[in-house]
Design a protein around this motif. Structure first.
Motif, PDB file in Angstrom:
ATOM      1  N   LEU A  48       1.016  -0.860   0.303  1.00 53.26           N
ATOM      2  CA  LEU A  48       0.341  -0.356   0.173  1.00 53.26           C
ATOM      3  C   LEU A  48       0.997   1.326  -0.019  1.00 53.26           C
ATOM      4  N   GLY A  49       2.399   0.650   0.300  1.00 56.03           N
ATOM      5  CA  GLY A  49       3.207   2.332   0.725  1.00 56.03           C
ATOM      6  C   GLY A  49       2.396   2.886   1.846  1.00 56.03           C
ATOM      7  N   ASP A  50       1.679   3.030   2.729  1.00 51.52           N
ATOM      8  CA  ASP A  50       0.863   3.852   4.044  1.00 51.52           C
ATOM      9  C   ASP A  50       2.120   4.099   4.593  1.00 51.52           C
ATOM     10  N   SER A  51       3.000   4.451   4.760  1.00 52.92           N
ATOM     11  CA  SER A  51       3.601   4.515   6.059  1.00 52.92           C
ATOM     12  C   SER A  51       3.172   4.421   7.747  1.00 52.92           C
ATOM     13  N   GLN A  52       1.935   5.407   7.987  1.00 52.84           N
ATOM     14  CA  GLN A  52       1.604   5.710   8.512  1.00 52.84           C
ATOM     15  C   GLN A  52       1.046   4.502   9.462  1.00 52.84           C
ATOM     16  N   LEU A  53       0.461   3.636   7.999  1.00 55.62           N
ATOM     17  CA  LEU A  53       0.210   1.673   9.058  1.00 55.62           C
ATOM     18  C   LEU A  53       1.465   1.369   9.352  1.00 55.62           C
ATOM     19  N   ARG A  54       2.381   1.313   8.313  1.00 54.74           N
ATOM     20  CA  ARG A  54       3.994   0.173   8.828  1.00 54.74           C
ATOM     21  C   ARG A  54       4.300   1.110  10.199  1.00 54.74           C
ATOM     22  N   TRP A  55       4.232   2.801  10.286  1.00 56.74           N
ATOM     23  CA  TRP A  55       4.613   2.860  12.229  1.00 56.74           C
ATOM     24  C   TRP A  55       3.375   2.214  12.898  1.00 56.74           C
ATOM     25  N   ALA A  56       1.651   2.367  12.933  1.00 58.47           N
ATOM     26  CA  ALA A  56       1.218   2.111  13.826  1.00 58.47           C
ATOM     27  C   ALA A  56       1.669   0.598  14.194  1.00 58.47           C
ATOM     28  N   ALA A  57       1.473  -0.095  12.938  1.00 58.64           N
ATOM     29  CA  ALA A  57       2.346  -1.606  13.354  1.00 58.64           C
ATOM     30  C   ALA A  57       3.579  -1.779  14.285  1.00 58.64           C
ATOM     31  N   ARG A  58       4.205  -0.747  13.501  1.00 61.58           N
ATOM     32  CA  ARG A  58       5.470  -0.772  14.192  1.00 61.58           C
ATOM     33  C   ARG A  58       5.718  -0.439  16.139  1.00 61.58           C
ATOM     34  N   VAL A  59       5.057   0.453  16.263  1.00 68.58           N
ATOM     35  CA  VAL A  59       4.898   0.793  17.122  1.00 68.58           C
ATOM     36  C   VAL A  59       3.878   0.101  18.211  1.00 68.58           C
ATOM     37  N   ALA A  60       2.852  -1.105  17.892  1.00 71.18           N
ATOM     38  CA  ALA A  60       1.470  -1.673  18.475  1.00 71.18           C
ATOM     39  C   ALA A  60       3.183  -3.504  18.745  1.00 71.18           C
ATOM     40  N   LEU A  61       3.716  -3.549  17.994  1.00 77.49           N
ATOM     41  CA  LEU A  61       5.001  -4.891  17.902  1.00 77.49           C
ATOM     42  C   LEU A  61       5.988  -4.551  18.778  1.00 77.49           C
ATOM     43  N   GLU A  62       6.141  -3.626  19.365  1.00 78.81           N
ATOM     44  CA  GLU A  62       7.341  -3.141  20.387  1.00 78.81           C
ATOM     45  C   GLU A  62       6.465  -2.346  21.638  1.00 78.81           C
ATOM     46  N   ALA A  63       5.632  -2.130  21.635  1.00 81.41           N
ATOM     47  CA  ALA A  63       4.785  -1.985  22.940  1.00 81.41           C
ATOM     48  C   ALA A  63       5.204  -2.284  24.187  1.00 81.41           C
ATOM     49  N   ASP A  64       5.524  -1.747  25.059  1.00 82.64           N
ATOM     50  CA  ASP A  64       5.511  -2.506  26.591  1.00 82.64           C
ATOM     51  C   ASP A  64       3.927  -2.784  27.069  1.00 82.64           C
ATOM     52  N   PRO A  65       4.281  -3.505  28.196  1.00 81.15           N
ATOM     53  CA  PRO A  65       2.519  -4.163  28.238  1.00 81.15           C
ATOM     54  C   PRO A  65       1.717  -2.386  28.979  1.00 81.15           C
ATOM     55  N   ASP A  66       2.683  -1.117  29.545  1.00 79.98           N
ATOM     56  CA  ASP A  66       1.418  -0.731  30.052  1.00 79.98           C
ATOM     57  C   ASP A  66       0.879   0.352  28.722  1.00 79.98           C
ATOM     58  N   GLU A  67       1.592   0.226  27.680  1.00 79.47           N
ATOM     59  CA  GLU A  67       1.607   1.344  26.126  1.00 79.47           C
ATOM     60  C   GLU A  67       0.331   0.346  25.565  1.00 79.47           C
ATOM     61  N   ARG A  68       0.705  -0.936  25.821  1.00 83.22           N
ATOM     62  CA  ARG A  68      -0.882  -2.112  24.556  1.00 83.22           C
ATOM     63  C   ARG A  68      -1.352  -1.620  24.635  1.00 83.22           C
ATOM     64  N   GLU A  69      -2.229  -1.332  24.730  1.00 85.79           N
ATOM     65  CA  GLU A  69      -3.297  -0.753  25.182  1.00 85.79           C
ATOM     66  C   GLU A  69      -3.757   0.482  23.369  1.00 85.79           C
ATOM     67  N   ALA A  70      -2.655   0.976  23.758  1.00 86.14           N
ATOM     68  CA  ALA A  70      -2.975   2.460  23.492  1.00 86.14           C
ATOM     69  C   ALA A  70      -2.239   2.483  22.132  1.00 86.14           C
ATOM     70  N   ALA A  71      -1.292   1.720  21.739  1.00 83.45           N
ATOM     71  CA  ALA A  71      -0.864   1.255  21.045  1.00 83.45           C
ATOM     72  C   ALA A  71      -1.636   0.969  19.365  1.00 83.45           C
ATOM     73  N   GLU A  72      -2.878  -0.753  20.311  1.00 77.85           N
ATOM     74  CA  GLU A  72      -3.586  -1.464  19.731  1.00 77.85           C
ATOM     75  C   GLU A  72      -4.489  -0.693  19.113  1.00 77.85           C
ATOM     76  N   ASN A  73      -5.148   0.555  20.165  1.00 79.34           N
ATOM     77  CA  ASN A  73      -6.288   1.223  20.313  1.00 79.34           C
ATOM     78  C   ASN A  73      -5.530   2.258  18.417  1.00 79.34           C
ATOM     79  N   ASP A  74      -4.488   3.147  18.289  1.00 80.16           N
ATOM     80  CA  ASP A  74      -3.708   3.848  16.849  1.00 80.16           C
ATOM     81  C   ASP A  74      -3.823   2.679  16.030  1.00 80.16           C
ATOM     82  N   LEU A  75      -3.547   1.390  16.064  1.00 80.46           N
ATOM     83  CA  LEU A  75      -2.969   0.717  14.888  1.00 80.46           C
ATOM     84  C   LEU A  75      -5.272   0.084  14.259  1.00 80.46           C
ATOM     85  N   THR A  76      -5.903   0.445  15.124  1.00 74.40           N
ATOM     86  CA  THR A  76      -7.353  -0.332  14.672  1.00 74.40           C
ATOM     87  C   THR A  76      -7.593   1.365  14.523  1.00 74.40           C
TER      88      THR A  76
END
Length: 156
Positions: A48-76
């Protein structure tokens, strides 16, 4: 009478242990589904060439347990328009190829189901923890308090 109370306390303790074990297993399953969804999103970002999607997916994969919900919400939030645009333009410019779209939709459905199961089991474990006998005898002291996983509904 004392024997009956002791037997009941042992039964409640066993039920509490099983409830916490099921909640922990559901947490592990939810985590696995979240990782699969983020990996599918990262893979979909390339064609797709979607840098925002790539960034959100990377953040969700690397999120700490305390930040996981926010990262997954961003990815959603980033995935919703991608899947919606994909339905309007199947495989066209800005649209995801059908196989990628199917992987993302399947992963999102599995996350939604795993989250529902996890939150149901957490609710049951917390309900058992609130019982008077469990509190008085401190039967739940060896278990960490299970937490709900509250994210936006990942189904598009």
């Amino acid at each position: 009478m004392l024997v009956l109370v002791a037997v009941y306390a042992l039964w409640v303790a066993g039920r509490l242990d099983r409830s916490h074990a099921r909640a922990a297993a559901a947490q592990a399953a939810l985590d696995a589904h979240l990782v699969r969804r983020a990996a599918a999103a990262a893979e979909a970002a390339e064609p797709l060439g979607d840098s925002q999607l790539r960034w959100a997916a990377r953040v969700a994969l690397e999120a700490d347990p305390d930040e996981r919900e926010a990262a997954e919400n961003d990815l959603t939030r980033v995935l919703r328009p991608v899947l919606t645009a994909s339905h309007e333009l199947p495989g066209g410019p800005g649209g995801a190829p059908p196989a990628v779209r199917a992987d993302l939709a399947r992963a999102s459905r599995r996350v939604a189901l795993a989250r529902q199961v996890h939150n149901d089991l957490v609710r049951d474990a917390l309900s058992l923890r609130r019982r008077r006998l469990v509190r008085v005898l401190r039967l739940a002291s060896k278990h960490p308090v299970p937490r709900y996983f509250d994210i936006d509904d990942p189904q598009a």
